[in-house]
Write a protein that holds these residues in place. Sequence first.
Motif, mmCIF file in Angstrom:
data_model
loop_
_atom_site.group_PDB
_atom_site.id
_atom_site.type_symbol
_atom_site.label_atom_id
_atom_site.label_comp_id
_atom_site.label_asym_id
_atom_site.label_seq_id
_atom_site.Cartn_x
_atom_site.Cartn_y
_atom_site.Cartn_z
ATOM 1 N N GLU B 101 0.822 -1.215 0.000
ATOM 2 C CA GLU B 101 0.000 0.000 0.000
ATOM 3 C C GLU B 101 0.855 1.263 0.000
ATOM 4 O OE1 GLU B 101 -2.942 0.118 3.054
ATOM 5 O OE2 GLU B 101 -3.838 -1.793 2.465
ATOM 6 N N ARG B 102 1.788 1.320 0.955
ATOM 7 C CA ARG B 102 2.560 2.546 1.078
ATOM 8 C C ARG B 102 3.442 2.781 -0.144
ATOM 9 N NH1 ARG B 102 7.102 2.267 4.829
ATOM 10 N NH2 ARG B 102 8.171 1.901 2.869
ATOM 11 N N PHE B 105 1.813 4.405 -3.162
ATOM 12 C CA PHE B 105 1.469 5.821 -3.085
ATOM 13 C C PHE B 105 2.266 6.622 -4.117
ATOM 14 C CE2 PHE B 105 1.717 10.141 -1.500
ATOM 15 C CZ PHE B 105 0.400 10.392 -1.153
ATOM 16 N N ALA B 257 -4.767 12.696 0.042
ATOM 17 C CA ALA B 257 -4.018 11.514 0.477
ATOM 18 C C ALA B 257 -4.977 10.358 0.756
ATOM 19 C CB ALA B 257 -3.198 11.836 1.718
ATOM 20 N N SER B 258 -6.099 10.660 1.424
ATOM 21 C CA SER B 258 -7.072 9.605 1.722
ATOM 22 C C SER B 258 -7.628 9.006 0.442
ATOM 23 C CB SER B 258 -8.229 10.152 2.552
ATOM 24 O OG SER B 258 -7.761 10.819 3.672
ATOM 25 N N TYR B 261 -5.173 6.658 -1.120
ATOM 26 C CA TYR B 261 -5.127 5.364 -0.442
ATOM 27 C C TYR B 261 -6.386 4.550 -0.702
ATOM 28 C CZ TYR B 261 -0.616 5.682 1.741
ATOM 29 O OH TYR B 261 0.735 5.719 1.922
ATOM 30 N N GLU B 265 -6.281 0.886 -2.213
ATOM 31 C CA GLU B 265 -6.947 -0.260 -1.584
ATOM 32 C C GLU B 265 -7.845 -0.980 -2.583
ATOM 33 O OE1 GLU B 265 -8.768 1.589 1.793
ATOM 34 O OE2 GLU B 265 -6.842 1.886 2.784
#
Lengths: 83, 759
Positions: B101-102, B105, B257-258, B261, B265
């Motif tokens: 996930e990270r 980004f 940012a949300s 993510y 996801e």
Amino acid sequence: MVRTTYSLADLPEGSTGTIRDIDALSPTARRLLDMGFVPGTPIKAIKRAPMGDPTTYEIRGYLVGLRRTESALIDVEIKPDVK
Amino acid sequence: MSNKITANSRNVYLVGNPNSGKTSLFNAITGERHRVGNWPGVTVQKIEGITETANGRLIVNDLPGTYSLTPATPEEEIVLKTLDEAATGIIINVVDIANFERNLFLTTQLVELGVNPVVSLNCFDSFTRAGGSIDLQKFSAFTGTTPFPTVARRGEGVSSMIEHLSRPESIAVECCNNMLVLPDLWKKAAEDVLACQGLKWASATPVQRYNALRELISLKPLESDIKIQEIRRQLAAQLSQGREKPVKVIDLACELASDRYRRIEKLIAACATIPGKSIPPWQEKLDTVLTHRFLGLPIFALMMAWVFWTTFSIGEIPMGWMESLVEMAGDFVKANMQEGLLQELLADGIISGVGGVLVFIPNILILFFWIAILEDSGYMSRAAFIMDRMMNSIGLHGRAFIPMIMGLGCNVPAVLATRIIDNRFQRLLTMLLIPLVTCAARLPVLVLLCGTFFPENPSTWMFSLFFVNLLVLIFLGHMTSFLFKSVENSPFLLEMPPYRLPTAASVWHMLYEKAMHFVEKAGTVIMAGAIVIWVLSVFPREVPLSFDYEAELAALKSQTVTAETTEQIAALTHKRDIEQMEGRYMARIGKLMHPVMAPLGFSWRETVSLIPGFLAKESVVSTLTVLYLPYDEDLGKGMSKTGMNKLSAFVFMLFTLLYIPCIATLGVVWRESGSTKFTALSLVVYFVIAYLVSFAALKIGEALQASNGTAAEAVTIILAGIFAGWYLLRTLLNTFVGRQCNSCAGCSSCPSKSSDCQG
């Protein structure tokens, strides 16, 4: 009443919380957002260093150490059922 | 940049998170053909490698590791600055799939800006072993990128990636359902921002697009254009639709940012199965022990002791071989060449200069062998974690502990070891402080001088010298981090990578690079410095002598040999040597500088002896011995005969300890910092500090001696002593017991805001 909202810096070792809010005015917070510290993300305080600071946290499957100055920018919520 | 894209050469740029295996991949692609330079404008190391393929040459640039395109440090800024240029070549985005996930980004940011990187899904082995799986075709279709599973540490999957890179036609990927692109609301807002600048999204470069997005989420909205503020307000209002809590303009960064993510996801859910538990239990157990509240520190201390002992004690053995080899070479030259300037230059200048460089190699190799293992295994981050509190109390990063402690052995490898600190500001600060750590080479000087001047209790005086030295070190650390607090605002983020077994290849790479780099870069500087000092100490060749020594000596030698004549010959030779020494440039410079040093109570002889001390501190003693010979065979007695007393001797030792690092350290600092300004400035800082501290010590000492007297002076001295002690004690207490953080100004701004805040 049981306290449910903590600063991440005060999240007890071993407990899991959910990120609720992050100080939008801090440049440091911007970087934390980019690293996945977005509201709604579960985070676990793993361990404090022997001298009390920093603390490692588990978030999105990785471990990262933050000093109090950084972790204090984040508010977390502990739901009784999560704990 | 210098490399033009020709028909058969292409530029490849590696971007990725720190610890994603970027450097391993770089090494796996390019082998050992590296070119190390600096990025234009900043002193950040630029590493370039070349690999030949069937279809031409690939020039691979290793960009600094970053979590996000939004820069937090000068290193990370490079990635953004290079982005436009990189978009014309090929971008390889290294993604640690075990930390999916990270890492995605950064990929998301790239895709949003219209860059379609080749994605190296690294650490694929541990991902599949843990039970993860991924549908590469879906991943490619949903992201518009070309994925390659790799295990960079072992070089797996690298060859097929290189094969792909070299095929010119295969870069573009048709994509119909890209899940990572900007949502319409955001894209519309970014287009509006670009329109204000007369640009269009479709024709804008990736950096222009990035800047438009940055305007939307900027921290300081009041400074931006009124039109842009309106766009931000609209965007916030649109995002608020259908939500309980309206989105504030200031929260746009958090929203973006949300949103990223959320897209990540969704993407992962659509094409991959992530192993449920990403951190294996054995790693957690190991972590529990290694960072244990009580066991963590002793384990770390043991490891450090082991590293230190092997580096400097075992390292001494090959060092001895090197020294004797150099000596043999020198003797060989002396025996087989005609006496003269050339012979002297070769034997005393060049060969001993080379020796002065080579002598560091065993230390460096052993130290970096351990550093490579500690770093590769993942323990280094744990060590930094344990030590951070203590190092933070003097403004340093936890990772600075290893370089600082190595400084006790020798400053040169210690400065090289600052490479483990990834933050540039922190690295420079550590480099600034290392020369104040008393290295092993300074010990014999202190032992000798203390033994000479204070024969009754040398250890007490040595201890007090160390004490002052430590105070200066802590004080300088405090001062610098206090002064530059506003400059340095990059966050402290200490990622704990998973434990891994170090591979021979990466250790070998580290050693090879370190040794080559040291010889090539610092070695040349050290050697040049050694030769300059040598030239100063032997030129001018002919010194006008006050007296025709040669004739007198010849006359004496022609006489029959008696005890008396031998003595006379020895005395005359001494006298001649001293006069010659005084005539050389080195002594002349010393005398020239003397007025500056006189307030410290030195005679010109002390000032002169400080100059060879630049080459190696032990030369201070030998020079002094020669200069004081006419007064007395014994250095201590000679000095007291010419007006030096215990106080001025103490001040002199203090000054010797602090004034300047040796030339080898300086050369390494210069090369490693990559900044002449920093090196020059640090020299000034050391000198000024040494001067002030010595001057204060002299004045305090004088007051102590003179007085038995005025109460005011006595009080001043006692207060100074108490203050120094308190300062040291406070720092130590804060480190070990206190929970008060150094980073907040007072209770009101203290983030913890709890009752234990002591101000």
